[in-house]
Motif scaffolding. Structure first.
Motif, PDB file in Angstrom:
ATOM      1  N   ARG A 192     -46.585  19.709 -60.686  1.00 29.89           N
ATOM      2  CA  ARG A 192     -47.129  20.955 -60.327  1.00 29.89           C
ATOM      3  C   ARG A 192     -45.989  21.478 -58.833  1.00 29.89           C
ATOM      4  O   ARG A 192     -45.628  22.215 -58.835  1.00 29.89           O
ATOM      5  CB  ARG A 192     -48.111  21.508 -59.905  1.00 29.89           C
ATOM      6  N   GLY A 193     -45.024  20.663 -58.708  1.00 32.75           N
ATOM      7  CA  GLY A 193     -44.022  20.827 -57.472  1.00 32.75           C
ATOM      8  C   GLY A 193     -44.601  20.634 -56.185  1.00 32.75           C
ATOM      9  O   GLY A 193     -43.774  21.633 -55.452  1.00 32.75           O
ATOM     10  N   ILE A 194     -45.551  19.812 -56.100  1.00 25.85           N
ATOM     11  CA  ILE A 194     -45.937  19.805 -54.525  1.00 25.85           C
ATOM     12  C   ILE A 194     -45.636  18.341 -54.257  1.00 25.85           C
ATOM     13  O   ILE A 194     -45.888  17.248 -54.668  1.00 25.85           O
ATOM     14  CB  ILE A 194     -48.034  20.496 -55.212  1.00 25.85           C
ATOM     15  N   GLU A 195     -45.553  18.312 -53.101  1.00 22.68           N
ATOM     16  CA  GLU A 195     -44.669  17.219 -52.460  1.00 22.68           C
ATOM     17  C   GLU A 195     -44.971  17.367 -51.396  1.00 22.68           C
ATOM     18  O   GLU A 195     -45.372  17.972 -50.254  1.00 22.68           O
ATOM     19  CB  GLU A 195     -43.205  16.743 -52.065  1.00 22.68           C
ATOM     20  N   THR A 196     -45.267  15.465 -50.935  1.00 22.83           N
ATOM     21  CA  THR A 196     -46.323  15.787 -49.289  1.00 22.83           C
ATOM     22  C   THR A 196     -45.941  14.198 -48.547  1.00 22.83           C
ATOM     23  O   THR A 196     -45.285  13.641 -48.979  1.00 22.83           O
ATOM     24  CB  THR A 196     -47.924  15.040 -49.572  1.00 22.83           C
ATOM     25  N   VAL A 197     -45.135  14.608 -47.539  1.00 21.40           N
ATOM     26  CA  VAL A 197     -44.604  13.457 -46.227  1.00 21.40           C
ATOM     27  C   VAL A 197     -45.734  12.880 -45.347  1.00 21.40           C
ATOM     28  O   VAL A 197     -46.155  13.562 -44.025  1.00 21.40           O
ATOM     29  CB  VAL A 197     -43.647  14.103 -46.178  1.00 21.40           C
ATOM     30  N   PHE A 198     -46.297  11.826 -45.350  1.00 19.07           N
ATOM     31  CA  PHE A 198     -47.651  11.182 -44.948  1.00 19.07           C
ATOM     32  C   PHE A 198     -46.860  10.847 -44.129  1.00 19.07           C
ATOM     33  O   PHE A 198     -45.942  10.684 -43.237  1.00 19.07           O
ATOM     34  CB  PHE A 198     -49.105  10.139 -45.725  1.00 19.07           C
TER      35      PHE A 198
END
Length: 255
Positions: free
Chosen positions: A81-87
């Motif tokens: 859905r175009g949702i990215e995360t940088v942990f």
């Protein structure tokens, strides 16, 4: 910046045995906006982000994307859905170079049988990768060496730029400057602003109140697993934010 939320959490509950990490938490983010998510240790920030990133599922409550309820079974559902995360751990492959890390899991394969045999379009990936880093202003100079020997600021910039390259709607950044010096921090915050200016919704999780006031548009405060306040960043200060985090001051909801 649109006033309509693109991504929302409503009344999210998450329990771990007898411990309740989130107790009816709400959150929303808008396109072209930097939303800071703050709270003391144990407030539920990381749990909420993992749920919105698809890494965990809530026990109750709902998630809305572009106004419609969704269920995320895993991070791939969020990424689709175009949702990215940088942990905080960045998830970089240390033995690979910046371009290889940018395309990790998204490699461009050669057409036909060559691609099926595992041959990649390395020149195309490099050209597009260099362009992507340059377009975001990421401070990456060496594109052929492994990321192991790079500075903390460069590694962070690579992780953020990778997420921004593939995100089309929302990007979550969990403590992106926690281990960086002053100069490196400025570079990452400048990168965050440029990402916001492309129209993405950016969620910044941080303990640094000065950074929150410097780059955020809105500030969401979590306390004891609930959102207790939302502030316009240009209409608040460190004392008020800390007071809302600790319960010393009543927060206010922002329009």
């Amino acid at each position: 910046m649109s006033s309509a939320s693109i991504y929302e959490a409503r009344d999210i509950v998450r329990r771990y045995g007898s411990v309740t990490a989130l107790e009816g938490a709400n959150f929303d983010v808008r396109p072209g906006e930097i939303s800071a998510l703050i709270g003391d240790n144990g407030a539920g920030k990381s749990t909420l982000v993992r749920i919105l990133a698809g890494a965990e599922q809530p026990d109750d409550g709902s998630i809305l994307f572009e106004g419609a309820p969704i269920a995320l079974a895993n991070p791939a559902d969020a990424r689709s859905r175009g949702i990215e995360t940088v942990f905080q751990d960045l998830a970089l492959a240390n033995h690979l170079d910046p371009i290889q890390n940018l395309y990790l899991g998204r490699e461009l394969m050669k057409p036909g049988i060559m691609g099926r045999l595992g041959f990649m379009q390395r020149s195309k990936m490099r050209d597009h990768g260099v362009e992507a880093f340059a377009g975001l202003g990421a401070t990456v100079r060496n594109f052929s060496g492994s990321v192991t020997g790079m500075s903390g600021g460069q590694r962070q910039a690579i992780a953020v730029a990778r997420a921004a390259t593939w995100a089309s709607k929302v990007i979550f950044l969990d403590e992106p400057t926690a281990a960086l010096g002053v100069v490196q921090t400025k570079g990452v915050l400048d990168l965050v602003r440029r990402i916001r200016d492309t129209g993405l919704a950016v969620v910044l999780i941080t303990h640094s109140m000065p950074q929150v006031l410097e780059v955020a548009d809105r500030v969401h405060v979590l306390r004891h697993g609930k959102r207790v306040a939302v502030y316009q960043a240009d209409q608040t200060n460190v004392e008020e934010l800390v007071g809302a985090m600790t319960g010393a001051l009543d927060g206010r909801e922002a329009a």
